[in-house]
Design a protein around this motif. Structure first.
Motif, short mmCIF file in Angstrom:
data_model
loop_
_atom_site.label_atom_id
_atom_site.label_comp_id
_atom_site.label_asym_id
_atom_site.label_seq_id
_atom_site.Cartn_x
_atom_site.Cartn_y
_atom_site.Cartn_z
N ARG A 59 0.84 -1.21 0.00
CA ARG A 59 0.00 0.00 0.00
C ARG A 59 0.87 1.26 0.00
N THR A 60 1.94 1.23 0.79
CA THR A 60 2.83 2.39 0.86
C THR A 60 3.48 2.65 -0.49
N ALA B 177 1.03 4.14 -2.94
CA ALA B 177 0.79 5.56 -2.68
C ALA B 177 1.93 6.43 -3.19
N GLN B 178 3.16 5.90 -3.14
CA GLN B 178 4.31 6.65 -3.63
C GLN B 178 4.34 6.69 -5.16
N PRO C 256 0.39 8.85 -6.64
CA PRO C 256 -0.27 9.81 -5.75
C PRO C 256 -1.65 10.14 -6.29
N TYR C 257 -2.57 10.41 -5.37
CA TYR C 257 -3.96 10.71 -5.77
C TYR C 257 -3.97 11.84 -6.79
N GLU D 262 -8.97 9.84 -7.73
CA GLU D 262 -8.83 8.49 -7.20
C GLU D 262 -7.50 7.91 -7.63
N SER D 263 -6.92 7.06 -6.78
CA SER D 263 -5.72 6.34 -7.17
C SER D 263 -6.10 5.29 -8.21
N SER E 263 -6.21 -0.06 -6.52
CA SER E 263 -7.07 -0.31 -5.36
C SER E 263 -6.72 -1.66 -4.74
#
Length: 576
Positions: free
Chosen positions: A376-377, A380-381, A384-385, A395-396, A399
C-alpha cells in the motif's frame, strides 16, 4: 473398498484448497469407505474447526505435530522394572544412532544413507510399538548425546562439525515433533491394518503413517503431491530463521523421508510435471508415477465464464482498461514487481487501472499484514492521488480490495473485474488462481514459475519472473488488443474445463485405487461372524483379479500412459 486418507494440515480441518480438494475427492467416491488420519501442524490448523464429513467417512483420528506430547506418550509403559527399562533404552539408542547418522551423512556405519535412514526409522517405530511410545526417549539426554556424536563422526560436513548445544537442542525438539506419528496408536489390526489402501494426500509427515502401515500390515500406499512438500519444508526452515546447521539436518530428514516414501509407494501421483521432476530427483521410479491434475470446482466460475463468452462475441476496448490480481497476500506473490510494471503501463495507458483482490488475512498472519502495508505504501508513492483540477482530489488507479467486499462479493467477481488477470509470483507450486481465472474465461499474463507454463499451455502470455518490464509489455499488449485477449480467454476456459475439473480428478483416482488394490492386495485372515463362519465380501473383489486378466504388475496400464489425466494424446499438444 476401505481407504485410509492421510493428511497434514488439511482435511478434515476447514482451511485451504488442500482440504477442499480432499472433500471433493471423498464425496466423489461415495461407494468407498474412508478413514481419515489427520496430522495437525499448528494451533491455527485446528482453530478453524472441522468440515462436515459425509457419512461414508467412518472414523477420524488426529495427532498433533506441535505443542507438548501427550502425557501418556511421555510415560514409559514397559513392565519388568529396571531391566526392561534398560532394554528399551538400548533398543532405542541402536536405532536412533542409525537414524541420526544417516541425517548427518557420516561414513561411520554400514550401508548407504537411505538404507541407514530406513533401518533407523522402522526400528524406532518397532520400539514405539513394543514399549508405548518414543517422546520421552527422543527428548532425553541419550538422544542428544547420540545426535552430537553423529555430528562429530568421520565424514560429516564441516558445517555440522561445529554445531553447538543450542542447535542440537533445537534439532532434537523438532525431530520429536516430526516423529510423533511413530508413537500414534494407529497400526493395529482394527486401525490401519484393517484398510485396503493408504492414500497420503501430501508428502512429508503425512506419508509416515502410510510407510508404517505398509511395513507392519502390508497395506499399499499412494502418495499424492500438488506442491513439493520437501521444497515447502526447506523454505519454511529458512523463513523460521533456523541456523545453517539445523537447516542441514532437518533438510536431510525431509529429503530422506521423501525418497523412502517414493520408493515404498505402490503409486506416486504428482499434480504437475513440475512436481514430478522434483520427485524423480528424490528417487521416485517412473514406472510407478502418474500425473493427476487437481480437481477444482468449476461451478463457482460458470457465470463469469459464460459472461466472458458473450463478451468474446463482440470484443471492444474499454474506456478504463483494467488489470486484476487475485490471491493471498504473501511476499512470494511479488506484488511489488506488479506495481512497478503497472507504473510503466500507466506512462502509455493513462486510463488503465489495477485492482488487487486479496483473501482475508488471518489474525495471526503478521507477515502477510506487514507485506500488505508495504505494498500500500509503495502504491501511494508511485501513484499519488490525482486531481481533476486544483481543488478536487481524484482516485488512485490502484485499489486494494478484500474478497467479500462490495467490489468483489464472490471470488468469481474478482476475476471478472479485470480485462486481463495477472499472476506476478516469484515462486509458485500449482497456480490455483491461474486455473480459476481460466475457468472465468479471462486472458492472463503470468510469470514463468512452478507449473505455470504447464497449466496455461499456450492460452496466455508467460514472462520471466522478477521482470517488471516484461510483465508490463505483455499486459499492455493484451489491453490494447481486445480481440486477441478474447481469443486467449476462450481458449483458456476450454483448456481448464478439459483438464482441471473435479470429475477428471475423481475418475483418475477411482481407477488408480482399483489398479493398486488389484496388484497389491492385503492378505489378512477372513473376518468371522458371530457363529464363527467367514463373512463374505470382506475384501474388495479387485484384489482377486486373475493375473492373466490384469496388466503386468511392473507395467500397469497407467504406467504405460505418460500423458497427464485429461491431456491430449496427439503430438504437439498444449502441455509443455
Amino acid at each position: 473398498m476401505r481407504i485410509a486418507l492421510l493428511t497434514e494440515g488439511g482435511y478434515p480441518y476447514a482451511r485451504g484448497e488442500g482440504g477442499a480438494w480432499c472433500d471433493r475427492l471423498v464425496r466423489g467416491l461415495a461407494h468407498h469407505d474412508f478413514d481419515v488420519y489427520a496430522l495437525s501442524r499448528s494451533p491455527r490448523t485446528e482453530a478453524g474447526g472441522r468440515v462436515e464429513v459425509p457419512s461414508h467417512v467412518r472414523r477420524i483420528r488426529a495427532e498433533r505435530l506441535w505443542g507438548e506430547p501427550p502425557a501418556a506418550a511421555l510415560a514409559p509403559t514397559c513392565g519388568g522394572g529396571r531391566a526392561a527399562g534398560r532394554a528399551r533404552r538400548a533398543d532405542f539408542l541402536t536405532h536412533y544412532w542409525d537414524f541420526v547418522s544417516a541425517l548427518a551423512g557420516g561414513t561411520d556405519g554400514p550401508g548407504d544413507r537411505a538404507d541407514r535412514f530406513a533401518s533407523g526409522l522402522y526400528g524406532l517405530a518397532e520400539v514405539a510399538a513394543d514399549h508405548g511410545g518414543l517422546p520421552d526417549l527422543l527428548c532425553g539426554e541419550d538422544a542428544l548425546a547420540a545426535l552430537e556424536s553423529a555430528c562429530r563422526a568421520p565424514g560429516v560436513r564441516p558445517l555440522l562439525g561445529d554445531i553447538v548445544v543450542t542447535e542440537l537442542l533445537a534439532v532434537a525438539e523438532l525431530l520429536e515433533l516430526q516423529l510423533r506419528p511413530l508413537s500414534a496408536p494407529w497400526y493395529g489390526s482394527s486401525e490401519l491394518g484393517a484398510v485396503d489402501l493408504c492414500h497420503a494426500v501430501s508428502g512429508g509427515p503425512a506419508a509416515l503413517p502410510g510407510l508404517l502401515a505398509k511395513r507392519f500390515c502390508g497395506t499399499p500406499l499412494i502418495v499424492t503431491e500438488y506442491t513439493v512438500r520437501l521444497r515447502e519444508a526447506l523454505l519454511g526452515h529458512r523463513a523460521a530463521g533456523l541456523s545453517p546447521a539445523v537447516r542441514a539436518l532437518l533438510g536431510d530428514y525431509h529429503r530422506l523421508l521423501a525418497g523412502e516414501s517414493y520408493r515404498q509407494a505402490a503409486l506416486v501421483t504428482p499434480g504437475s510435471t513440475h512436481v514430478r521432476r522434483w520427485q524423480e530427483r528424490c528417487g521416485a521410479p517412473r514406472a510407478r508415477m502418474r500425473t493427476v491434475y487437481p480437481g477444482i470446482d468449476a461451478t463457482r466460475f460458470a457465470r463469469a465464464g459464460e459472461a466472458a463468452e458473450a463478451e468474446a462475441a463482440a470484443p471492444a476496448a474499454h474506456a478504463d482498461p483494467t488489470l486484476a490480481w487475485v490471491g493471498r497476500i504473501d511476499p512470494a506473490k511479488d506484488i511489488i514487481a506488479l506495481l512497478h510494471a503497472f507504473h510503466a503501463i500507466r506512462e502509455e495507458e493513462p486510463q488503465a487501472r489495477l485492482r488487487i483482490f486479496y483473501l482475508r488475512l488471518r489474525p495471526a498472519d503478521e507477515r502477510g499484514a506487514a507485506y500488505l502495508g508495504h505494498c500500500r505504501t509503495l502504491a501511494a508513492q508511485l501513484f499519488p492521488y490525482e486531481a481533476a483540477d486544483a481543488h478536487a482530489v481524484g482516485e488512485s488507479p490502484v485499489s486494494f480490495e478484500e474478497i467479500g467486499s462490495p467490489g468483489a462479493p464472490e471470488l468469481a467477481d474478482a476475476y471478472a473485474a479485470g480485462d486481463v488477470v495477472v499472476l506476478s509470483s516469484s515462486a509458485e507450486g500449482f497456480p490455483l488462481s491461474l486455473v480459476e481465472a481460466m475457468f472465468c474465461g479471462r486472458p492472463t499474463v503470468s510469470t514463468d514459475v512452478g507449473a505455470v507454463r504447464e497449466v496455461i499451455g499456450g492460452t496466455g502470455l508467460v514472462v520471466p519472473p522478477r521482470n517488471p518490464k516484461a510483465l508490463a509489455d505483455a499486459a499492455r499488449d493484451l489491453l490494447r488488443g481486445p480481440e486477441r485477449a478474447a481469443r486467449l480467454g476462450a481458449a483458456a476456459r476450454e483448456r481448464a474445463l478439459a483438464l482441471f475439473t473435479v470429475t477428471g480428478c475423481v475418475d483418475a483416482f477411482r481407477e488408480s485405487y482399483l489398479d493398486v488394490v488389484a496388484h497389491h492386495p492385503v492378505r489378512r485372515e477372513p473376518l468371522l461372524d458371530a457363529a464363527g463362519d467367514p463373512r463374505p465380501f470382506t475384501a474388495p473383489a479387485e484384489s482377486h483379479v486373475p493375473a492373466r486378466l490384469a496388466p503386468t504388475p511392473a507395467h500397469p496400464a497407467w504406467a504405460r500412459t505418460p500423458e497427464p489425466v485429461g491431456a491430449p494424446s496427439a503430438p504437439g499438444g498444449p502441455l509443455s
